[in-house]
Design an enzyme around this catalytic site. Structure first.
Site, short mmCIF file in Angstrom:
data_model
loop_
_atom_site.label_atom_id
_atom_site.label_comp_id
_atom_site.label_asym_id
_atom_site.label_seq_id
_atom_site.Cartn_x
_atom_site.Cartn_y
_atom_site.Cartn_z
N ASP A 141 -3.20 -30.23 -0.94
CA ASP A 141 -3.09 -30.09 0.50
C ASP A 141 -1.62 -29.77 0.80
O ASP A 141 -0.79 -30.66 0.92
CB ASP A 141 -3.52 -31.40 1.18
CG ASP A 141 -3.47 -31.27 2.69
OD1 ASP A 141 -3.38 -30.12 3.18
OD2 ASP A 141 -3.49 -32.31 3.37
N LYS B 249 4.79 -10.52 0.22
CA LYS B 249 5.27 -10.07 1.51
C LYS B 249 4.24 -10.41 2.58
O LYS B 249 3.10 -10.61 2.23
CB LYS B 249 5.58 -8.57 1.49
CG LYS B 249 4.31 -7.70 1.41
CD LYS B 249 4.56 -6.32 1.93
CE LYS B 249 4.18 -6.15 3.37
NZ LYS B 249 2.75 -5.95 3.62
N HIS C 194 4.34 -4.57 -3.71
CA HIS C 194 3.41 -4.02 -4.72
C HIS C 194 3.60 -2.51 -4.91
O HIS C 194 3.20 -1.96 -5.92
CB HIS C 194 1.96 -4.39 -4.42
CG HIS C 194 1.29 -3.54 -3.37
ND1 HIS C 194 1.46 -3.77 -2.04
CD2 HIS C 194 0.48 -2.47 -3.47
CE1 HIS C 194 0.76 -2.87 -1.36
NE2 HIS C 194 0.16 -2.07 -2.20
N LYS D 94 3.41 0.42 -8.54
CA LYS D 94 2.56 1.61 -8.68
C LYS D 94 3.16 2.52 -9.73
O LYS D 94 4.37 2.76 -9.76
CB LYS D 94 2.46 2.37 -7.34
CG LYS D 94 1.60 1.65 -6.30
CD LYS D 94 1.47 2.48 -5.04
CE LYS D 94 0.89 1.69 -3.89
NZ LYS D 94 -0.56 1.62 -3.89
N GLU E 147 -3.17 5.77 6.15
CA GLU E 147 -4.43 5.11 5.79
C GLU E 147 -5.51 5.52 6.78
O GLU E 147 -5.21 5.72 7.95
CB GLU E 147 -4.27 3.59 5.83
CG GLU E 147 -3.24 3.08 4.84
CD GLU E 147 -3.11 1.56 4.92
OE1 GLU E 147 -3.77 0.89 4.12
OE2 GLU E 147 -2.38 1.08 5.79
N ASP F 209 4.95 -4.43 8.49
CA ASP F 209 3.92 -4.44 7.45
C ASP F 209 4.19 -3.38 6.37
O ASP F 209 3.88 -3.59 5.21
CB ASP F 209 2.56 -4.18 8.12
CG ASP F 209 1.40 -4.32 7.16
OD1 ASP F 209 1.36 -5.34 6.44
OD2 ASP F 209 0.53 -3.42 7.12
N HIS G 237 7.63 -1.33 1.92
CA HIS G 237 7.18 -0.23 1.05
C HIS G 237 7.95 1.07 1.28
O HIS G 237 8.43 1.71 0.34
CB HIS G 237 5.69 0.04 1.25
CG HIS G 237 4.81 -1.18 1.10
ND1 HIS G 237 5.09 -2.17 0.20
CD2 HIS G 237 3.67 -1.55 1.73
CE1 HIS G 237 4.14 -3.11 0.28
NE2 HIS G 237 3.28 -2.75 1.21
N LYS H 92 -2.30 3.52 10.49
CA LYS H 92 -3.70 3.21 10.18
C LYS H 92 -4.57 4.18 10.98
O LYS H 92 -4.14 4.74 11.97
CB LYS H 92 -4.02 1.77 10.60
CG LYS H 92 -3.07 0.76 9.98
CD LYS H 92 -3.79 -0.22 9.11
CE LYS H 92 -2.85 -1.24 8.52
NZ LYS H 92 -2.97 -1.33 7.05
C1 BG6 Z 1 -0.02 -3.84 2.37
C2 BG6 Z 1 -0.17 -3.89 3.85
O1 BG6 Z 1 1.22 -4.35 1.99
O2 BG6 Z 1 -0.13 -2.50 1.93
C3 BG6 Z 1 -1.50 -3.29 4.28
O3 BG6 Z 1 -0.09 -5.23 4.31
C4 BG6 Z 1 -1.67 -1.90 3.69
O4 BG6 Z 1 -1.61 -3.24 5.70
C5 BG6 Z 1 -1.39 -1.92 2.20
O5 BG6 Z 1 -3.02 -1.52 3.93
C6 BG6 Z 1 -1.37 -0.51 1.65
O6 BG6 Z 1 -1.28 -0.57 0.24
P1 BG6 Z 1 -1.87 0.58 -0.65
O7 BG6 Z 1 -1.53 0.16 -2.04
O8 BG6 Z 1 -3.33 0.64 -0.38
O9 BG6 Z 1 -1.16 1.84 -0.21
#
Ligand code: BG6
Length: 486
Positions: free
Chosen positions: A92, A147, A177, A181, A215, A234, A239, A340
């Site tokens: 918890d 993040k 992330h 890649k 996206e 975000d 990124h 988006k």
């Molecule tokens: C994330 C965001 O870090 O990256 C998301 O929080 C986004 O909103 C995503 O959709 C995109 O990652 P990728 O690898 O699909 O380009």
């Protein structure tokens, strides 16, 4: 080769990120021989699950994962071996210190420990403090932070301070992330393992750079998180700025963890501040409205589940023009955009070269060279050139791309970003993780932009479009246009 035997504890271990990304990635690491036989995966959550129930849930998540399915058939024995590494422990977080005892009892006394915090950032400080107070942090422990790390410079600093009281910087792994890649790491290879690019990689030869992450999905069920974030926090703060760093950084002296990060942070520090007066001219923000895409009705942002249905000032699209104040890049605009519910799902970097200084082919328009690095969905590099159209008549120019497709060129599978990053955490290699000063430099640049937006309303844009008109005006002011797929 396998990483050293480790206890990997995932906080939020039954949550969305763990199920969709972390466990499938760990499964693939294991399948490919990356985990030592003794390595255990311990999910910590409030769910009170028995090991057996958690293992069932984890097995289902692995089998349903698109990354796993892409990587070939799931061998039942391999899956069983993987699942037997799993444990669940109820903690918890935020409760009494005694709540940490079951985890303490489970952890191996002598093995490296990785604490992966797949939870909202406001819990990071508290968890680290409690891990410290419960004496679970050893010299061989690491903490992995997902993040978003804070929502501005002040909160990021506060989190870093709290985490830093328990974990020295070399034990802190801040994940972005995108850096995991394959194609993003390839930017380093492209720039620093080839001779022909570096001499022309500067303002004398390059007109501008575009970085796009588009996206087609909306925010869906993540509205609760996204409302307090928006596209700037975000995607851009992390990124897109990381991609900008890799394109713009000076050659590091080695592929050493500090050498690479030292060069990246210099780029962030050299970003020209965008403050009040500049923000309206150099940025555009948008929010998608409802509409029909491919014969499907999709809701507008305001009507996504979890919202109030009232107008919201959260942006789901950002475009901006950044400038880097140093010798290499002075005067070269870097155009960044992300959104988006856009027309297509892709991420790419476009390096637009300058036009030839003098045209010698009468009546033939020239078109400046362009290097297009596509990060996803397909991994390709295109160099747009002009060539002579075949034929005996007058010389005619025609565009002729030089194309490199990674899928066609290499037989090997491209691992998912999380596979690579998790293996790096287990090996204790932080090169592809954000150092504290990098993260804070990124916030320092982003904060004034967000502040200048205060009280403004994002421009509406149609779903399935290329974003709001303001984004086209932004780049159009300099006579340039966004690169869209030909
Ligand atoms: C994330 C965001 O870090 O990256 C998301 O929080 C986004 O909103 C995503 O959709 C995109 O990652 P990728 O690898 O699909 O380009």
């Amino acid at each position: 080769t396998a990483s050293p035997p480790t206890d990997l504890v995932v906080f939020g271990g039954t949550g969305d990120l763990a199920m969709r990304k972390l466990l499938p990635a760990l499964f693939l690491c294991d399948r490919d021989g990356g985990l030592a036989p003794e390595t255990r995966i311990i999910a910590a959550s409030r769910d009170g699950l028995a090991d057996a129930d958690f293992r069932d849930k984890a097995a289902a998540a692995v089998q349903a994962s698109p990354a796993v399915l892409r990587a070939g058939d799931v061998d039942p024995l391999t899956l069983r071996r993987f699942i037997e590494r799993m444990h669940h422990v109820t903690v918890d977080v935020g409760g009494e210190l005694a709540a940490w005892k079951p985890l303490g009892d489970l952890l191996h006394p002598d093995r490296p420990r990785v604490f992966y915090l797949a939870l909202p950032p406001m819990l990071f400080g508290r968890i680290c403090r409690d891990l410290g107070a419960a004496e679970l942090v050893t010299d061989d422990s690491r903490v992995v932070l997902e993040k978003p790390l804070g929502r501005d410079l002040a909160s990021a600093r506060a989190i870093n301070e709290e985490v830093g009281e328990v974990f020295p910087e070399h034990q802190v792994f801040r994940i972005d992330h995108y850096l995991g890649k394959e194609t993003v790491q390839n930017l380093l290879a492209l720039r620093f393992a080839n001779m022909f690019l570096e001499p022309i990689w500067n303002s004398r030869w390059i007109d501008h750079v575009q970085i796009t992450a588009a996206e087609t999905v909306g925010v869906g069920s993540r509205r609760g998180y996204y409302d307090g974030s928006g596209a700037m926090r975000d995607m851009v703060q992390n990124h897109l700025l990381q991609l900008l760093c890799l394109i713009a950084m000076e050659p590091p002296a080695s592929f050493d963890r500090e050498a690479v990060r030292d060069e990246k942070v210099k780029v962030l520090q050299a970003l020209r501040p965008l403050t009040d007066g500049d923000v309206a001219e150099h940025t555009a923000r948008g929010q998608y409205v409802g509409g029909t895409v491919a014969a499907q009705d999709v809701p507008g942002y305001a009507d996504e589940p979890g919202g109030s249905g009232e107008p919201s000032s959260t942006e789901t699209f950002v475009a901006l023009e950044a400038g880097i104040g140093n010798w290499r890049w002075s005067g070269v605009p870097f155009y960044l955009r992300t959104g988006k519910r856009m027309a297509r799902h892709y991420s790419e970097i476009v390096v637009q070269f300058r036009d030839v200084p003098h045209a010698i082919f009468p009546g033939q328009a020239t078109a400046a060279n362009r290097l297009v690095i596509r990060l996803q969905p397909e991994e390709t590099i295109h160099l747009h050139m002009l060539a002579k159209e075949p034929g005996a008549g007058a010389l005619r120019l025609r565009p002729a791309p030089l194309e490199l497709s990674f899928a066609d060129t290499f037989a090997e599978r491209s691992p998912d970003a999380y596979e690579r990053l998790l293996m790096d955490v287990l090996a204790g290699n932080p090169t592809l993780f954000m150092r504290r000063d990098e993260l804070e430099a990124a916030w320092r640049w982003v904060d004034p932009i967000i502040a200048a937006w205060d009280g403004t309303t994002p421009e509406p844009y149609a779903p399935g479009s290329t974003g709001p008109a303001g984004a086209h005006d932004l780049i159009g002011r300099s006579g340039r246009t966004w690169h869209e797929e030909e």
